[in-house]
Design a protein around this motif. Structure first.
Motif, short mmCIF file in Angstrom:
data_model
loop_
_atom_site.label_atom_id
_atom_site.label_comp_id
_atom_site.label_asym_id
_atom_site.label_seq_id
_atom_site.Cartn_x
_atom_site.Cartn_y
_atom_site.Cartn_z
N ILE A 248 0.85 -1.19 0.00
CA ILE A 248 0.00 0.00 0.00
C ILE A 248 0.89 1.24 0.00
CG2 ILE A 248 -1.73 1.26 1.31
CD1 ILE A 248 -2.33 -1.69 2.43
N PRO A 249 0.62 2.19 -0.88
CA PRO A 249 1.48 3.38 -0.92
C PRO A 249 1.44 4.17 0.37
CG PRO A 249 -0.21 3.43 -2.63
CD PRO A 249 -0.39 2.17 -1.92
N LEU A 250 2.54 4.82 0.65
CA LEU A 250 2.66 5.61 1.87
C LEU A 250 1.65 6.75 1.91
CD1 LEU A 250 4.48 5.66 4.32
CD2 LEU A 250 6.03 7.13 3.09
N THR A 251 1.29 7.23 0.71
CA THR A 251 0.36 8.36 0.62
C THR A 251 -0.96 8.04 1.31
OG1 THR A 251 1.29 8.60 -1.57
CG2 THR A 251 -0.55 10.00 -1.01
N TYR A 252 -1.41 6.79 1.19
CA TYR A 252 -2.69 6.44 1.80
C TYR A 252 -2.62 6.59 3.32
CZ TYR A 252 -4.10 4.35 -2.65
OH TYR A 252 -4.43 4.14 -3.96
N TYR A 253 -1.49 6.11 3.88
CA TYR A 253 -1.36 6.22 5.34
C TYR A 253 -1.30 7.67 5.77
CZ TYR A 253 -0.46 1.25 5.50
OH TYR A 253 -0.59 -0.09 5.40
N VAL A 254 -0.55 8.47 5.01
CA VAL A 254 -0.42 9.88 5.38
C VAL A 254 -1.77 10.58 5.28
CG1 VAL A 254 0.71 12.04 4.81
CG2 VAL A 254 1.98 9.93 4.69
N THR A 255 -2.56 10.22 4.25
CA THR A 255 -3.88 10.82 4.10
C THR A 255 -4.79 10.43 5.26
OG1 THR A 255 -3.56 10.57 1.74
CG2 THR A 255 -5.75 11.16 2.49
N THR B 54 -0.50 16.12 -0.01
CA THR B 54 -0.10 14.71 -0.03
C THR B 54 -0.26 14.12 -1.42
OG1 THR B 54 -2.08 14.61 1.31
CG2 THR B 54 -0.18 13.44 2.12
N VAL B 55 -1.36 14.46 -2.09
CA VAL B 55 -1.58 13.87 -3.41
C VAL B 55 -0.51 14.35 -4.39
CG1 VAL B 55 -3.14 13.85 -5.37
CG2 VAL B 55 -4.02 13.48 -3.09
N LEU B 56 -0.18 15.66 -4.31
CA LEU B 56 0.84 16.18 -5.23
C LEU B 56 2.19 15.54 -4.96
CD1 LEU B 56 0.02 19.94 -5.65
CD2 LEU B 56 -0.46 18.01 -7.14
N LYS B 57 2.55 15.42 -3.66
CA LYS B 57 3.82 14.79 -3.32
C LYS B 57 3.82 13.33 -3.75
CE LYS B 57 6.18 18.01 -1.31
NZ LYS B 57 7.31 18.58 -1.99
N GLY B 58 2.64 12.69 -3.61
CA GLY B 58 2.57 11.28 -3.96
C GLY B 58 2.76 11.07 -5.46
N ARG B 59 2.37 12.07 -6.26
CA ARG B 59 2.54 11.96 -7.72
C ARG B 59 4.01 11.98 -8.12
NH1 ARG B 59 -2.17 14.14 -9.69
NH2 ARG B 59 -3.72 12.54 -9.40
N SER B 60 4.77 12.85 -7.44
CA SER B 60 6.17 13.01 -7.83
C SER B 60 6.91 11.69 -7.65
CB SER B 60 6.83 14.10 -7.00
OG SER B 60 6.95 13.67 -5.66
N PRO B 61 7.92 11.45 -8.49
CA PRO B 61 8.61 10.16 -8.44
C PRO B 61 9.22 9.92 -7.08
CG PRO B 61 9.79 11.74 -9.78
CD PRO B 61 8.45 12.31 -9.54
N SER B 62 9.11 8.72 -6.64
CA SER B 62 9.57 8.38 -5.30
C SER B 62 11.08 8.48 -5.21
CB SER B 62 9.14 6.96 -4.95
OG SER B 62 9.69 6.59 -3.73
N THR B 63 11.53 9.25 -4.22
CA THR B 63 12.97 9.42 -4.05
C THR B 63 13.47 8.66 -2.83
OG1 THR B 63 12.52 11.41 -2.79
CG2 THR B 63 12.99 11.68 -5.14
N THR B 64 12.73 7.63 -2.49
CA THR B 64 13.08 6.88 -1.29
C THR B 64 14.44 6.19 -1.47
OG1 THR B 64 10.75 6.42 -1.01
CG2 THR B 64 12.30 5.15 0.31
N PRO B 65 15.42 6.61 -0.69
CA PRO B 65 16.71 5.93 -0.81
C PRO B 65 16.64 4.55 -0.17
CG PRO B 65 16.75 7.47 1.00
CD PRO B 65 15.39 7.60 0.39
N ALA B 66 17.51 3.71 -0.62
CA ALA B 66 17.54 2.37 -0.05
C ALA B 66 18.23 2.44 1.31
CB ALA B 66 18.28 1.42 -0.97
N VAL B 67 17.41 2.69 2.34
CA VAL B 67 17.97 2.82 3.68
C VAL B 67 18.35 1.43 4.18
CG1 VAL B 67 17.49 3.60 6.02
CG2 VAL B 67 16.53 4.81 4.08
N PRO B 68 19.53 1.28 4.68
CA PRO B 68 19.90 -0.03 5.19
C PRO B 68 19.12 -0.35 6.46
CG PRO B 68 21.58 1.58 5.71
CD PRO B 68 20.63 2.26 4.80
N GLU B 69 18.86 -1.59 6.66
CA GLU B 69 18.13 -2.02 7.84
C GLU B 69 18.97 -1.76 9.08
OE1 GLU B 69 15.42 -4.45 8.26
OE2 GLU B 69 14.85 -4.80 6.19
N THR B 70 18.37 -1.02 10.02
CA THR B 70 19.12 -0.81 11.25
C THR B 70 18.94 -1.98 12.21
OG1 THR B 70 17.26 0.40 12.07
CG2 THR B 70 19.06 1.68 11.14
#
Lengths: 100, 172
Positions: free
Chosen positions: A2-9, B105-121
């Protein structure tokens, strides 16, 4: 997944419901319940981001938020009881001791 | 299937949180908050935070809400007028803020995900509870101790505030 956006919304909806509750209700118990709503909204955010970033620290912070919520409820309800004893009401419009 | 669960939990959480604010009787508000807490716990389970789900049910639903219900029944409330005079203003501001947050939130959700591959702590292969305890008792040991201090202060404060008189002299 599930996309993170849904949780944030979802969390935003719950948070603003609590905010409006704090602003419009006159019963001080409902105001405290609305504060609980807002704390839960932040907790949902913490857990969702923790899952999304694979970092368990977010869940630790939910723990601390829970501690603060418990402390807030204990002190808040004690204050409500003291106020009710003094004024015999829990309507927030009646509490004007600090108003000049 | 995942989406089905999420939308069920989200729908019930949103509806019961609106009911908390809208219902007239404080007991009904507290009970709908109880429903909301249980569904938040369910949401935590779908997010693989099983320990927090258990803590949510035990602490929030078991302790905090029971405290609320005790106080509501102790005070024996009359039915008060429900809303402030300025409630249209508050509702207007609240709905504008909700709209803004949704748009953001919707606008941010549209933009391409910039989630870096965070290593598991946390160590892989541990369960949720072990991983949480591992981090809580090493990295966050000092905040954990401070949390215990907060609880102690709250306990003493609650006793002093709710006590009828303090050593012979009245609080009021």
């Amino acid at each position: 997944m599930i996309p993170l956006t849904y949780y944030v919304t979802l969390s935003a909806i719950v948070f603003f419901t609590g905010l409006v509750g704090v602003l419009i209700r006159r019963n001080i118990i409902i105001i405290l319940l609305s504060v609980e709503l807002m704390l839960n909204a932040t907790n949902i955010n913490f857990v969702a981001f923790s899952q999304s970033f694979h970092n368990i620290a977010g869940q630790v912070f939910v723990f601390f938020a829970l501690t603060v919520a418990a402390a807030e409820v204990a002190v808040g309800l004690a204050i409500i009881i003291a106020l009710h004893r003094a004024k015999n009401t829990i309507n927030v419009d009646e509490f004007q001791l600090l108003k000049w | 299937m995942e989406h089905l669960f999420f939308f069920y939990f989200a729908l019930v959480i949103a509806a019961s949180s609106v009911l908390v604010v809208a219902l007239r009787n404080p007991i009904y508000s507290a009970l709908s908050l109880l429903i909301m807490f249980f569904h938040v716990a369910g949401l935590y389970v779908t997010l693989h935070a099983e320990f927090l789900a258990a803590v949510q049910v035990i602490v929030y639903a078991g302790a905090i809400l029971v405290l609320y219900l005790f106080v509501v029944m102790l005070l024996n409330l009359k039915q008060d007028e429900r809303y402030h005079r300025q409630w249209p203003v508050a509702a207007g501001i609240g709905s504008v803020l909700v709209l803004e947050a949704l748009v953001l939130t919707v606008l941010k959700g549209r933009s391409p995900s910039t989630t870096p591959a965070v290593p598991e702590t946390s160590a892989v292969g541990l369960g949720n509870t072990e991983a949480l305890g591992d981090v809580l008792y090493s990295t966050y040991l000092f905040p954990f101790e401070v949390a215990s201090l907060i609880l102690l202060v709250a306990m003493i404060g609650a006793i002093i505030l709710a006590k009828r008189d303090l050593g012979g002299e009245s609080i009021q």
